[in-house]
Design a protein around this motif. Sequence first.
Motif, PDB file in Angstrom:
ATOM      1  N   THR A 184       0.826  -1.210   0.000  1.00 36.68           N
ATOM      2  CA  THR A 184       0.000   0.000   0.000  1.00 36.68           C
ATOM      3  C   THR A 184       0.855   1.253   0.000  1.00 36.68           C
ATOM      4  N   ALA A 185       1.942   1.247   0.779  1.00 43.39           N
ATOM      5  CA  ALA A 185       2.839   2.403   0.795  1.00 43.39           C
ATOM      6  C   ALA A 185       3.441   2.645  -0.584  1.00 43.39           C
ATOM      7  N   ALA A 212     -11.354  -5.879  13.401  1.00 46.16           N
ATOM      8  CA  ALA A 212     -11.125  -5.412  12.029  1.00 46.16           C
ATOM      9  C   ALA A 212     -10.667  -3.959  12.011  1.00 46.16           C
ATOM     10  N   GLY A 213     -11.237  -3.129  12.888  1.00 43.24           N
ATOM     11  CA  GLY A 213     -10.815  -1.731  12.937  1.00 43.24           C
ATOM     12  C   GLY A 213      -9.375  -1.574  13.383  1.00 43.24           C
ATOM     13  N   VAL A 214      -8.963  -2.340  14.379  1.00 43.98           N
ATOM     14  CA  VAL A 214      -7.582  -2.270  14.837  1.00 43.98           C
ATOM     15  C   VAL A 214      -6.626  -2.737  13.744  1.00 43.98           C
ATOM     16  N   LEU A 215      -6.972  -3.823  13.053  1.00 39.02           N
ATOM     17  CA  LEU A 215      -6.119  -4.317  11.970  1.00 39.02           C
ATOM     18  C   LEU A 215      -6.032  -3.303  10.832  1.00 39.02           C
ATOM     19  N   LEU A 216      -7.131  -2.620  10.543  1.00 36.44           N
ATOM     20  CA  LEU A 216      -7.115  -1.604   9.490  1.00 36.44           C
ATOM     21  C   LEU A 216      -6.159  -0.473   9.844  1.00 36.44           C
ATOM     22  N   VAL A 217      -6.214  -0.035  11.091  1.00 36.26           N
ATOM     23  CA  VAL A 217      -5.305   1.024  11.522  1.00 36.26           C
ATOM     24  C   VAL A 217      -3.858   0.527  11.537  1.00 36.26           C
ATOM     25  N   ALA A 218      -3.662  -0.746  11.948  1.00 35.42           N
ATOM     26  CA  ALA A 218      -2.310  -1.291  12.070  1.00 35.42           C
ATOM     27  C   ALA A 218      -1.609  -1.405  10.726  1.00 35.42           C
ATOM     28  N   LEU A 233      -2.813   0.383   7.741  1.00 38.21           N
ATOM     29  CA  LEU A 233      -2.968   1.580   6.916  1.00 38.21           C
ATOM     30  C   LEU A 233      -2.147   2.745   7.442  1.00 38.21           C
ATOM     31  N   LEU A 234      -2.090   2.931   8.758  1.00 39.29           N
ATOM     32  CA  LEU A 234      -1.364   4.070   9.308  1.00 39.29           C
ATOM     33  C   LEU A 234       0.133   4.012   9.002  1.00 39.29           C
TER      34      LEU A 234
END
Length: 373
Positions: free
Chosen positions: A282-283, A352-358, A360-361
């Motif tokens: 993604t990066a 799922a929200g924590v994994l998304l932040v982990a 994507l951020l």
Amino acid sequence: MLSLRVLKGSGPAAASRWLLVGLASCGTGLLLLGALGWALAHPNAGTSDAVVRLGWCVVPVVVTVQLAVAVARAQPAAWPRAGLDAAGLGRSGLVLLGAASAAVVCAAGSVVALPLFLLLRGDLAGGPYHGIAPGLLATGHHLPPAGVVTLLAVVPVAAGVTAATGRLGTGRRTSSDEPSGTPSGLPWGIALVAAGLGVEAGAPGGHDIPLPSGLGSIASAAAGGWVLAAVGLVLAGPGLVHLGGRLLAAFRPGAIRLLSGRALQQEAHRIGPPLGLLSAATAAAVSAHGLRPGHPLGHVTVFAATLVAVCVLAIAAMAAVESRSTRRPAAATMRDLAVSPAVLRSVLALRAGVLLVAFLLPALLVAAMSPKP
């Protein structure tokens, strides 16, 4: 021979995974043959240009090998364990059988790539395909057999060796078998990411490595910094997932936070590396998106980017499916204890929200801090 029999008897789900590995190997073989064709069609361009074009094929090779290893790791759960145990195959035997299966499937994909490349060149029927630059097909030039065999053997050999030396699982582990210790790769991953960004920022002003499709050029030191940052993201993946689980379970958690945090901590070793690989991809995609807006990409670049994206997404999807299968006994126990479905859905959404932040951020941070070519 045993690996061929096991592959033949695989179920539909396992067969579809192996088919994806074969297609990825075929696509990577086409890219490697295209690099060889360009070198043959431009003998006066210099060795450095040919090496650069071949070097860009390293990314598809790496993700294809990782996909083959991921499928080989997940495969033993679907194998007939009773029959394999009766044949005297222990843990090491299953690892070698998975490695042989990965090598066989990748070899089959590489073999299919050769007639496809010859068909595009017009050697088998009709004229050459005009949707690709003629320089990549080396139309009218004789392909060296040694070079063709060497390039097509890269993916099968790398997949077999990596699967044989890697820590392949012999089946789907339950939550009690999952390592519960804190992953040790987070500090090293952060250090590699910081070092990579530092190397990119301090890279000299030269631009000696051209990017695909005429998207500019980049200094060799900056390319090395990108590699360090990508490796750092993959290495930090398990630690980020585990850290997210610890934060959820800290500071007087409720039932939903506690269940989500404990699950993330137990699954960090399984879903962390694919998550880090997805973050690195993604990066790179975000960084490449800002290069020459409106500039059309070549067919080969689009094909290579699609191949990499499919492989990375497939690896992440297999990790998610494997993680879901290990949670089924715990979910069944909670349903037997009259836990409401709304609570289970809330736990799943929070994870799922924590994994998304982990994933994507870190990807956005690395993409934002990386200097543009």
